[in-house]
Motif scaffolding. Structure first.
Motif, PDB file in Angstrom:
ATOM      1  N   ARG A   1      12.902   6.546   6.034  1.00  0.00           N
ATOM      2  CA  ARG A   1      12.156   5.292   5.456  1.00  0.00           C
ATOM      3  C   ARG A   1      11.301   5.476   4.330  1.00  0.00           C
ATOM      4  N   ILE A   2      11.262   4.401   3.436  1.00  0.00           N
ATOM      5  CA  ILE A   2      10.428   4.496   2.187  1.00  0.00           C
ATOM      6  C   ILE A   2       9.215   3.777   2.603  1.00  0.00           C
ATOM      7  N   ARG A   3       8.094   4.334   2.035  1.00  0.00           N
ATOM      8  CA  ARG A   3       6.966   3.393   2.276  1.00  0.00           C
ATOM      9  C   ARG A   3       5.893   3.651   1.118  1.00  0.00           C
ATOM     10  N   GLN A   4       5.094   2.573   0.566  1.00  0.00           N
ATOM     11  CA  GLN A   4       4.356   2.749  -0.202  1.00  0.00           C
ATOM     12  C   GLN A   4       3.125   3.121   0.022  1.00  0.00           C
ATOM     13  N   LYS A   5       2.445   4.172  -1.017  1.00  0.00           N
ATOM     14  CA  LYS A   5       1.291   4.678  -0.641  1.00  0.00           C
ATOM     15  C   LYS A   5       0.254   3.906  -1.259  1.00  0.00           C
ATOM     16  N   GLU A   6      -1.266   3.839  -0.924  1.00  0.00           N
ATOM     17  CA  GLU A   6      -2.428   3.227  -1.380  1.00  0.00           C
ATOM     18  C   GLU A   6      -2.301   3.358  -3.087  1.00  0.00           C
ATOM     19  N   ASN A   7      -1.909   4.395  -3.784  1.00  0.00           N
ATOM     20  CA  ASN A   7      -1.860   4.298  -5.202  1.00  0.00           C
ATOM     21  C   ASN A   7      -0.650   3.890  -5.693  1.00  0.00           C
ATOM     22  N   GLY A   8       0.081   3.143  -4.999  1.00  0.00           N
ATOM     23  CA  GLY A   8       1.242   2.538  -5.544  1.00  0.00           C
ATOM     24  C   GLY A   8       2.333   3.296  -5.521  1.00  0.00           C
TER      25      GLY A   8
END
Length: 67
Positions: free
Chosen positions: A54-61
């Motif tokens: 799974r690819i997800r986006q962190k808070e820093n983009g």
């Protein structure tokens, strides 16, 4: 012959992937370990790298791949 490094999270479709790689005349190197994947990248210099997970986006983009 093309070299492909497959970094996968499970074995669910590995038989089908093995069959396809044989039909396509591809040298497939497989691992589940990210550390080993880095070593294989250096050693084999693959033409392609395929990752499952799974690819997800962190808070820093930035995007990360969860295995």
């Amino acid at each position: 012959m093309k070299k492909i490094l497959l970094l996968r999270d499970d074995d669910s479709d590995i038989t089908a992937i093995d069959d396809i790689s044989e039909l396509a005349n591809v040298n497939l190197v497989k691992t589940k370990d990210t550390g080993q994947a880095l070593r294989l990248l250096r050693r084999h210099s693959p033409d392609f790298v395929l990752c499952t997970g799974r690819i997800r986006q962190k808070e820093n983009g930035r995007f990360i791949l969860e295995l």
